[in-house]
Write a protein that holds these residues in place. Structure first.
Motif, mmCIF file in Angstrom:
data_model
loop_
_atom_site.group_PDB
_atom_site.id
_atom_site.type_symbol
_atom_site.label_atom_id
_atom_site.label_comp_id
_atom_site.label_asym_id
_atom_site.label_seq_id
_atom_site.Cartn_x
_atom_site.Cartn_y
_atom_site.Cartn_z
ATOM 1 N N ARG A 1 -3.367 19.172 8.689
ATOM 2 C CA ARG A 1 -4.077 20.339 8.174
ATOM 3 C C ARG A 1 -5.595 20.146 8.183
ATOM 4 N NH1 ARG A 1 0.780 19.673 6.770
ATOM 5 N NH2 ARG A 1 2.167 21.394 6.259
ATOM 6 N N GLY A 2 -6.032 18.965 8.597
ATOM 7 C CA GLY A 2 -7.454 18.692 8.680
ATOM 8 C C GLY A 2 -8.121 18.406 7.348
ATOM 9 N N TYR A 3 -7.325 18.061 6.328
ATOM 10 C CA TYR A 3 -7.887 17.767 5.015
ATOM 11 C C TYR A 3 -8.316 16.303 4.964
ATOM 12 C CZ TYR A 3 -5.421 22.047 3.584
ATOM 13 O OH TYR A 3 -4.968 23.331 3.480
ATOM 14 N N GLY A 4 -9.560 16.084 4.549
ATOM 15 C CA GLY A 4 -10.025 14.725 4.367
ATOM 16 C C GLY A 4 -9.542 14.185 3.020
ATOM 17 N N TRP A 5 -9.437 12.862 2.927
ATOM 18 C CA TRP A 5 -9.012 12.247 1.671
ATOM 19 C C TRP A 5 -9.678 10.879 1.537
ATOM 20 C CZ3 TRP A 5 -6.005 11.907 6.021
ATOM 21 C CH2 TRP A 5 -5.607 10.637 6.406
ATOM 22 N N LYS A 6 -9.634 10.352 0.323
ATOM 23 C CA LYS A 6 -10.107 8.999 0.054
ATOM 24 C C LYS A 6 -9.321 8.445 -1.130
ATOM 25 C CE LYS A 6 -13.959 10.517 -2.830
ATOM 26 N NZ LYS A 6 -15.399 10.528 -3.019
ATOM 27 N N ASN A 7 -9.475 7.144 -1.342
ATOM 28 C CA ASN A 7 -8.851 6.445 -2.470
ATOM 29 C C ASN A 7 -7.329 6.617 -2.525
ATOM 30 O OD1 ASN A 7 -11.485 5.777 -3.195
ATOM 31 N ND2 ASN A 7 -11.658 7.497 -4.590
ATOM 32 N N LEU A 8 -6.663 6.557 -1.387
ATOM 33 C CA LEU A 8 -5.204 6.695 -1.354
ATOM 34 C C LEU A 8 -4.565 5.437 -1.941
ATOM 35 C CD1 LEU A 8 -3.541 9.055 -0.215
ATOM 36 C CD2 LEU A 8 -3.069 7.639 1.764
ATOM 37 N N ARG A 9 -3.649 5.634 -2.864
ATOM 38 C CA ARG A 9 -2.931 4.520 -3.494
ATOM 39 C C ARG A 9 -1.520 4.980 -3.832
ATOM 40 N NH1 ARG A 9 -6.067 7.318 -6.509
ATOM 41 N NH2 ARG A 9 -5.670 7.771 -8.680
ATOM 42 N N SER A 10 -0.624 4.028 -3.961
ATOM 43 C CA SER A 10 0.784 4.358 -4.191
ATOM 44 C C SER A 10 1.333 3.602 -5.387
ATOM 45 C CB SER A 10 1.620 4.002 -2.969
ATOM 46 O OG SER A 10 1.173 4.712 -1.854
ATOM 47 N N GLN A 11 2.343 4.221 -5.985
ATOM 48 C CA GLN A 11 3.082 3.596 -7.076
ATOM 49 C C GLN A 11 4.551 3.917 -6.837
ATOM 50 O OE1 GLN A 11 1.919 5.119 -10.874
ATOM 51 N NE2 GLN A 11 3.455 3.947 -11.991
ATOM 52 N N ALA A 12 5.388 2.892 -6.833
ATOM 53 C CA ALA A 12 6.811 3.088 -6.554
ATOM 54 C C ALA A 12 7.649 2.532 -7.685
ATOM 55 C CB ALA A 12 7.188 2.404 -5.249
ATOM 56 N N GLU A 13 8.793 3.172 -7.896
ATOM 57 C CA GLU A 13 9.706 2.751 -8.958
ATOM 58 C C GLU A 13 11.124 2.735 -8.407
ATOM 59 O OE1 GLU A 13 10.846 4.064 -13.521
ATOM 60 O OE2 GLU A 13 10.044 5.569 -12.165
ATOM 61 N N ASP A 14 11.817 1.651 -8.643
ATOM 62 C CA ASP A 14 13.232 1.520 -8.301
ATOM 63 C C ASP A 14 14.009 1.981 -9.531
ATOM 64 O OD1 ASP A 14 15.845 0.718 -7.820
ATOM 65 O OD2 ASP A 14 15.274 -1.259 -7.043
ATOM 66 N N LEU A 15 14.693 3.102 -9.417
ATOM 67 C CA LEU A 15 15.369 3.667 -10.586
ATOM 68 C C LEU A 15 16.501 2.786 -11.100
ATOM 69 C CD1 LEU A 15 15.401 7.492 -9.814
ATOM 70 C CD2 LEU A 15 13.775 6.143 -11.149
ATOM 71 N N SER A 16 17.018 1.891 -10.250
ATOM 72 C CA SER A 16 18.058 0.981 -10.741
ATOM 73 C C SER A 16 17.467 -0.054 -11.700
ATOM 74 C CB SER A 16 18.758 0.281 -9.578
ATOM 75 O OG SER A 16 17.898 -0.653 -8.963
#
Length: 117
Positions: A87-102
């Protein structure tokens, strides 16, 4: 083996949006409201440009082993980047958080239900 369910949140900040892009996102804000946020396999985007330029994608993925969460997180990040780039959107500071529901702690109702089952 049992299947593990992963919830992944990919967060970032829109960067360098043109006035047209800002107007487009603002016009579609009701579809991307935090009130409609859900973890989905294809990813759900939420933001509130009136408050700040931050966004969150919520992804649902699965795997068979504990270490599969790393691959799931990478897939989620790549999917978020692809959506923004298409879509041509710029971004910065990408970070992730993941959770294992088990591995998630059970809430009070869940513990009570587990005892009675």
């Amino acid at each position: 083996m049992t299947t593990r369910t992963f919830r992944i949140m990919v967060r970032g900040v829109f960067d360098g949006l043109t006035p047209g892009q800002h107007a487009e996102l603002t016009a579609r804000a009701d579809q991307h409201s935090i009130l409609n946020a859900a973890f989905t396999p294809e990813g759900h985007l939420s933001y509130d440009l009136a408050a700040r330029a931050a966004f969150t994608f919520r992804f649902l993925d699965s795997g068979e082993a504990e270490e599969d969460i790393l691959d799931a997180t990478e897939r989620a990040e790549e999917a978020a980047k692809a959506w923004l780039s298409e879509r041509g959107y710029g971004w910065k500071n990408l970070r992730s958080q993941a959770e294992d529901l088990s591995q998630a702690a059970l809430g009070k109702r869940q513990r009570r239900a587990a005892r009675t089952a």
